[in-house]
Design a protein around this motif. Structure first.
Motif: not given
Length: 399
Positions: A101-106
């Motif tokens: 679930n690790n994410r970079a969310l813009e």
């Protein structure tokens, strides 16, 4: 993981540049764009313990999530005349156990406003892009996982004073939703809406009148529906009713509408969804009980669509309050109830939530906070029941 860390490093460089450009004040001037134009650096960092990250009691999983959100805010304009803001924030989420679930969310948000209270013509524009990740709790085939999506939106609304006490407000709203995963179950969509308000000033600070809105939602068939030759179709929603905005009394302000809402489908072959009528509303009221205590009440009822395109009648009520203890400390609390009534199936969810938190202003730039949230879904379909506890502590920075 390497890509996420690279994007995190780049975001800190951008935010750090805004701070380094001028260490003398919280707003970095931008020459040539006016005295009020400038850049601000933003940062939020938190750690949360969540005892049911997927909102699924049949496969309950807990986790500790670290979130770091650096960003930049550009603002310009003269307050009361024309103003504009452009805000970019990237949310970096790191899960201790469920690392998938690790994410970079813009997140990008733009706003523009023209005109002050009392002007004949006022205009507001908003547009943006949000990269979202949330628990897949509404659709059974995707439960026990996260749903990720891109949400695009653009709104333009204007208000025009026709006479001394009469005014009209209208515009256009657009929203696009694209799913990144679970595309075999979920339907991408585009939504268009045209609102219309006719107001009459009963006092200098309170407007009442008539309102209406037309909403058109075009659903794209999911992978599963396409394979079966099924079409989720087009949803159309009409609203007609009464509206009010402004200050009803010295300490009470209102904004909202209440009336009749009707929905219908066309070209739909995935199920037996049919038209439905109900009372619709969207009301918010703020009451300043004392110099230190402000309370808010919000009520809403409207048609929604879950990821699979099923029509839901959603009714919600939320009561909240903020108490300013002193110049440094503040406390907040909220109670909410939501009822999701599914149109085609017998499913009905009653969702209760309680939130409480404290905030501390460390100095001009830094603040700290701690929050606790408890939520429970009491569904008449047992597989959708869940309970959820979340404890969060964090700090925020703005320069």
């Amino acid at each position: 993981m390497k890509t996420i860390l690279q994007k995190l490093a780049l975001s800190f460089v951008v935010a750090g540049s805004a701070v380094a450009a001028n260490a003398a004040g919280p707003l970095v001037p931008v020459p040539g764009l006016g005295e009020n134009a400038g850049l601000s650096a933003l940062l939020d960092a938190s750690v949360a313990y969540n005892d049911n990250i997927y909102l699924d009691d049949s496969g309950e999983k807990s986790d500790t999530i670290f979130t770091i959100s650096p960003g930049v805010l550009f603002s310009t304009g003269d307050e009361g005349r024309s103003t504009a803001t452009l805000r970019f924030v990237e949310n970096f989420a790191f899960y201790m156990d469920e690392t998938d679930n690790n994410r970079a969310l813009e997140n990008v948000d733009f706003t523009f406003g023209h005109g002050a209270e009392g002007d004949k013509l006022r205009l507001s524009v908003a547009a943006g892009f949000h990269h979202n990740q949330s628990a897949s709790s509404r659709t059974s085939l995707a439960r026990g996982s996260m749903t990720r999506s891109y949400n695009y939106f653009a709104n333009a609304l204007f208000s025009y004073k026709v006479g001394e006490k009469t005014s009209v407000r209208s515009g256009f709203k657009w929203n696009g939703l694209t799913y990144q995963n679970h595309r075999e179950y979920y339907n991408d969509r585009e939504q268009y809406a045209i609102p219309l308000y006719l107001y009459y000033a009963v006092t200098e600070k309170l407007n009442v009148g008539l309102s209406g809105e037309y909403r058109y939602v075009d659903l794209a068939a999911s992978g599963q529906n396409r394979a079966l030759g099924l079409n989720p179709g087009i949803q159309q929603v009409w609203f007609f009713g009464l509206s009010a905005e402004g200050r009803a009394w010295e300490k009470l302000s209102l904004n909202g509408r209440i009336g009749y809402t009707s929905s219908d489908y066309s070209h739909r072959t995935v199920d037996n969804s049919d038209g439905k009528d109900t009372m619709g509303m969207s009301i918010s009221a703020n009451y300043r009980a004392t110099e230190k205590l402000t309370t808010s009440l919000s009520l809403s009822r409207d048609f929604e669509l879950d990821g699979a395109g099923e029509n839901i009648t959603t009714t919600s009520v939320r009561l909240s309050g903020v108490y300013k203890i002193d110049d440094f400390w503040s406390a907040n609390a909220a109670l909410s109830y939501t009822n999701d009534d599914y149109q085609v199936t017998v499913r009905e969810d009653d969702i209760y939530a309680f939130d409480i938190g404290v905030g501390y202003a460390i100095n001009e730039y830094w603040s700290a906070y701690a929050n606790y949230r408890f939520a429970i879904d009491d569904s008449n379909t047992s597989q959708y029941d869940y309970t959820n506890n979340i404890v969060t502590v964090g700090v925020s920075f703005r320069y």
